[in-house]
Design an enzyme around this catalytic site. Structure first.
Site, mmCIF file in Angstrom:
data_model
loop_
_atom_site.group_PDB
_atom_site.id
_atom_site.type_symbol
_atom_site.label_atom_id
_atom_site.label_comp_id
_atom_site.label_asym_id
_atom_site.label_seq_id
_atom_site.Cartn_x
_atom_site.Cartn_y
_atom_site.Cartn_z
ATOM 1 N N HIS A 523 0.833 -1.209 0.000
ATOM 2 C CA HIS A 523 0.000 0.000 0.000
ATOM 3 C C HIS A 523 0.865 1.256 0.000
ATOM 4 O O HIS A 523 0.649 2.171 0.793
ATOM 5 C CB HIS A 523 -0.918 0.005 1.234
ATOM 6 C CG HIS A 523 -1.909 -1.117 1.243
ATOM 7 N ND1 HIS A 523 -2.700 -1.400 2.332
ATOM 8 C CD2 HIS A 523 -2.251 -2.012 0.287
ATOM 9 C CE1 HIS A 523 -3.489 -2.434 2.052
ATOM 10 N NE2 HIS A 523 -3.232 -2.836 0.814
HETATM 11 C C1 LIG Z 1 0.240 -7.424 -3.822
HETATM 12 C C2 LIG Z 1 -0.749 -6.316 -3.571
HETATM 13 C C3 LIG Z 1 -1.995 -6.608 -3.004
HETATM 14 C C4 LIG Z 1 -2.909 -5.594 -2.755
HETATM 15 N N1 LIG Z 1 -4.151 -5.912 -2.249
HETATM 16 C C5 LIG Z 1 -5.087 -4.939 -2.093
HETATM 17 C C6 LIG Z 1 -6.408 -5.250 -1.667
HETATM 18 O O1 LIG Z 1 -6.755 -6.418 -1.440
HETATM 19 N N2 LIG Z 1 -7.299 -4.226 -1.527
HETATM 20 C C7 LIG Z 1 -6.952 -2.935 -1.741
HETATM 21 O O2 LIG Z 1 -7.792 -2.057 -1.545
HETATM 22 N N3 LIG Z 1 -5.696 -2.600 -2.149
HETATM 23 C C8 LIG Z 1 -4.778 -3.581 -2.357
HETATM 24 N N4 LIG Z 1 -3.522 -3.253 -2.828
HETATM 25 C C9 LIG Z 1 -3.193 -1.840 -3.036
HETATM 26 C C10 LIG Z 1 -3.715 -1.181 -4.317
HETATM 27 O O3 LIG Z 1 -3.859 -2.121 -5.361
HETATM 28 C C11 LIG Z 1 -2.762 -0.051 -4.721
HETATM 29 O O4 LIG Z 1 -2.600 0.831 -3.639
HETATM 30 C C12 LIG Z 1 -3.230 0.777 -5.909
HETATM 31 O O5 LIG Z 1 -3.538 -0.063 -6.993
HETATM 32 C C13 LIG Z 1 -2.174 1.802 -6.302
HETATM 33 O O6 LIG Z 1 -2.630 2.590 -7.379
HETATM 34 P P1 LIG Z 1 -1.705 3.719 -8.042
HETATM 35 O O7 LIG Z 1 -2.484 4.309 -9.133
HETATM 36 O O8 LIG Z 1 -1.170 4.606 -6.974
HETATM 37 O O9 LIG Z 1 -0.435 2.953 -8.605
HETATM 38 P P2 LIG Z 1 -0.290 1.608 -9.466
HETATM 39 O O10 LIG Z 1 -1.600 0.942 -9.662
HETATM 40 O O11 LIG Z 1 0.803 0.832 -8.826
HETATM 41 O O12 LIG Z 1 0.175 2.131 -10.901
HETATM 42 C C14 LIG Z 1 1.446 2.588 -11.233
HETATM 43 C C15 LIG Z 1 1.777 2.066 -12.637
HETATM 44 O O13 LIG Z 1 2.852 2.798 -13.191
HETATM 45 C C16 LIG Z 1 3.689 1.913 -13.911
HETATM 46 N N5 LIG Z 1 5.007 2.550 -14.010
HETATM 47 C C17 LIG Z 1 5.872 2.828 -13.014
HETATM 48 N N6 LIG Z 1 6.953 3.457 -13.489
HETATM 49 C C18 LIG Z 1 6.770 3.588 -14.825
HETATM 50 C C19 LIG Z 1 7.535 4.169 -15.877
HETATM 51 N N7 LIG Z 1 8.728 4.749 -15.634
HETATM 52 N N8 LIG Z 1 7.051 4.115 -17.138
HETATM 53 C C20 LIG Z 1 5.852 3.523 -17.405
HETATM 54 N N9 LIG Z 1 5.083 2.971 -16.445
HETATM 55 C C21 LIG Z 1 5.535 3.017 -15.161
HETATM 56 C C22 LIG Z 1 3.655 0.646 -13.084
HETATM 57 O O14 LIG Z 1 4.045 -0.479 -13.851
HETATM 58 C C23 LIG Z 1 2.194 0.597 -12.643
HETATM 59 O O15 LIG Z 1 1.388 -0.119 -13.550
HETATM 60 C C24 LIG Z 1 -2.575 -4.253 -3.073
HETATM 61 C C25 LIG Z 1 -1.338 -3.962 -3.643
HETATM 62 C C26 LIG Z 1 -0.419 -4.976 -3.901
HETATM 63 C C27 LIG Z 1 0.899 -4.636 -4.518
#
Ligand SMILES: Cc1cc2nc3c(=O)[nH]c(=O)nc-3n(C[C@H](O)[C@H](O)[C@H](O)COP(=O)(O)OP(=O)(O)OC[C@H]3O[C@@H](n4cnc5c(N)ncnc54)[C@H](O)[C@@H]3O)c2cc1C
Ligand SMILES: *[C@@H]1O[C@H](CO)[C@@H](O)[C@H](O)[C@H]1NC(C)=O
Ligand SMILES: *[C@@H]1O[C@H](CO)[C@@H](O)[C@H](O)[C@H]1NC(C)=O
Ligand SMILES: *[C@@H]1O[C@H](CO)[C@@H](O)[C@H](O)[C@H]1NC(C)=O
Length: 590
Positions: A523
């Protein structure tokens, strides 16, 4: 060498990173502004129509060491976690975390981010009770109990409420309020009634109606190009981890209106720093010219410290283990059942019974003096904030083959508002170089005190579950010989059995154990915080990066302070709110 995607020279909007929040925003804007050309570049692979992303029950397969959809970020070894190099995962595929997470549906307290409360509920359809005023009824993402609720979940809810007399049962613990605290309930999931994962891409992107939305996988963004204080485009290269034989030259694509960074809390600060936006000493060390000095970039790293501990249960209790241990023939039957009716293990996540636990005033002394400052500063005046989210997975979190052939479950305790902070910075201008990552877990003793309490609360409850058959001691603290906590039990004790009397030595054993085993929840948040510049902020309340025009951040790096819940709901809220803000700036609405 084949070029995997044909990318034009210019688009109206460019998203750097195609994760959870970014795909929400891009999908909403594509629908509202069909004339707008939108480019989303994601370094990980596409997830379109892939069973491992659609079948809910496949969540566990993404955690395999050979995974291509999760990135493991390796932190520096720290004395606070017994010298371990602390490892934190994040999704690396289109949809980011939404495509691989555990699908636990959990919402924070209203006090966590009051201003955004109105936006919660906009994105979901609460299939459990569409008439409920605290949940959405016409959103693209489905929330239900999935195809099945485990017996373990029911036992936790019923036994929990009977044993913890001032913590009753409830069927609603996600209403943002005080009523959601200290109740045992069955956790809803980001799974539809027909057993499908409610990810972002299959609900916002792949079924879009725009002809001008382009989401390209295997494309790594190196940096944002800033000219005269304005973000004008980005530099990228194809990612060989996805497109093995793609050319490796660095290319440029221009943005007419806006660049949105959405690379996640573990990606966005690094992207900013490679673009010359960050702390001066960090940039200089990596040989990068300073474009704008923003001291807060990469600081304030937060996650939810996470403890999971194994218990032995009745061999008859249904868990994921039999499938995880079984031969592919058994999987075949399970696949067929899901194809035909969306039911069976592949339509569920096996995480059911839960409680958002907050110490009652008379329990505060159990937490000890190290805890009081965190309590006073963060929790005392906000009765809607829980300290611990406690739940259990009916099975092992990972490959059970290294464990004895017993039936296992794992208790889970997630610390809602850790006092510890970390940081994340680039070590070089190379986008594939390992960063300097100090996750910071357990660096504040309050977090150890809180998790020690969670461990003890869990022990007492689990030894009373009807299916309890023992503590699996290799996965528990090494209690001194003669300690009440070291006594072997092979069957549940009565509800009114005397509680374990924990000695000071027991507490020490628990603390040693916590430092050895506490892990991440995945998270990650807070590394480009939305707060005033002079308080370490990186973006303003319209998500604009300070000191640069036409550059926004849309992901969980913007959280200035933590939310207690699993963070998917917060990421969706950020994405939805960003779509509203950007639409207004474009002179329209979503
Ligand atoms: C194993 C796991 C289990 C989880 N379980 C739960 C759950 O059960 N319930 C819940 O509510 N939350 C859960 N979470 C948390 C939740 O999924 C995340 O907090 C949320 O998806 C984050 O969203 P975001 O948009 O901040 O980033 P992300 O969804 O992480 O998106 C960032 C994206 O940017 C891409 N990226 C990074 N750098 C670059 C670059 N230089 N160029 C191009 N692309 C790039 C990455 O590949 C990624 O796809 C879990 C997380 C994990 C890792
Ligand atoms: C995509 O699917 C979701 C439901 O999964 C729906 O709410 C949304 O309207 C669809 N989008 C388009 C553009 O059809
Ligand atoms: C948008 O939808 C069309 C079909 O409606 C599809 O061909 C296209 O691939 C989709 N775009 C993205 C980015 O998934
Ligand atoms: C916490 O608050 C209580 C009550 O106001 C006070 O007595 C105590 O000194 C405070 N402790 C810390 C460590 O802040």
């Amino acid at each position: 060498m084949t070029t995997p995607h044909t990318i034009q020279a210019e688009y109206d909007l460019i998203f750097a990173g195609g994760g959870t929040a970014a795909c929400v925003t891009a999908g909403r804007l594509a629908t509202a502004f069909p004339a707008l050309s939108i480019l989303v570049l994601e370094c990980g692979p596409t997830t379109k129509d892939k069973k491992e992303h659609i079948q809910a029950g496949q969540w566990i397969t993404h955690l395999a060491p050979t995974t291509k959809t999760i990135q493991f970020h390796i932190g520096k070894p720290s004395e606070h976690v017994a010298g371990r190099p602390f490892v934190v995962p994040s999704g690396r595929c289109v949809g980011g975390g939404s495509s691989i997470n555990f699908m636990v549906y959990n919402r924070p307290a209203a006090s966590d981010f009051d201003a955004w409360e109105a936006d919660f509920g906009n994105a979901e359809t609460y299939e459990i009770d569409p008439k409920k005023s605290t949940h959405g009824s016409d959103g693209p993402l489905k929330v239900s109990f999935g195809s099945e609720v485990t017996q373990l979940g029911k036992e936790l809810k019923e036994t929990g409420a009977k044993f913890e007399k001032n913590r009753p049962e409830s069927d609603e613990c996600n209403a943002f309020d005080v009523e959601s605290i200290n109740k045992f309930f069955i956790m809803p999931k980001w799974i539809s009634k027909d057993g499908r994962r409610s990810d972002i891409p299959h609900n916002y992107i792949y079924n879009n109606s725009s002809k001008k939305l382009f989401v390209f996988d295997g494309t790594l963004v190196n940096r944002v190009i800033v000219e005269d204080g304005v973000a004008v485009g980005i530099e990228y290269q194809f990612d060989n981890r996805v497109h093995e034989s793609a050319p490796q030259d660095i290319r440029v694509v221009k943005a007419r209106k806006l660049v949105v960074v959405g690379a996640g809390a573990l990606g966005s600060p690094l992207l900013l720093e490679r673009s010359g936006l960050g702390r001066k000493d960090v940039l200089e060390k990596a040989g990068i010219a300073v474009v704008a000095e923003i001291p807060g970039v990469g600081e304030n790293y937060q996650d939810h410290a996470f403890l999971y501990t194994p218990y032995i249960v009745d061999p008859e209790l249904k868990t994921m283990n039999s499938l995880l241990r079984s031969d592919p023939a058994t999987w075949g039957q399970t696949f067929r059942e899901w194809e035909e009716s969306g039911t069976g293990q592949l339509g569920a996540n096996y995480i059911d019974g839960a409680i958002k636990m907050r110490p009652h005033p008379e329990e505060l002394p159990e937490l000890g003096p190290d805890f009081l400052e965190l309590w006073n500063s963060t929790l005392a005046n906000h009765p809607d904030k829980p300290l611990i989210w406690a739940s259990a997975v009916a099975g092992t979190l990972g490959d059970p083959s290294s464990l004895p052939n017993l039936n296992f479950i794992f208790s889970m305790s997630l610390l809602g508002y850790p006092a510890s902070r970390g940081r994340l910075h680039i070590s070089s201008s190379d986008p594939l170089a390992a960063p300097d990552f100090e996750p910071g877990f357990l660096s504040n003793p309050a977090d150890v005190a809180a998790l020690r309490w969670a461990y003890k609360k869990g022990r007492e409850l689990y030894r009373r579950l009807p299916s309890f058959r023992g503590v699996f001691f290799p996965g528990h603290p090494k209690f001194p010989a003669g300690s009440a906590a070291a006594v072997e039990e092979t069957a549940p004790v009565p509800l009114d059995a005397p509680k374990i009397m924990w000695s000071a030595e027991d507490d020490k054993a628990i603390d040693v154990f916590l430092r050895q085993v506490v892990t991440t929840s995945g998270h990650s948040a807070g590394t480009c915080a939305m707060k005033p510049f002079d308080k370490g902020g990186v973006v303003d309340s319209k998500l604009n990066v300070y000191g640069v025009k036409k550059l926004k951040i849309v992901d969980l790096s913007i959280l200035p302070s933590n939310v207690n819940s699993n963070t998917y709901s917060a990421a969706i809220a950020v994405g939805e709110k960003a779509a509203v803000i950007i639409a207004e700036e474009l002179g329209g609405s979503v």
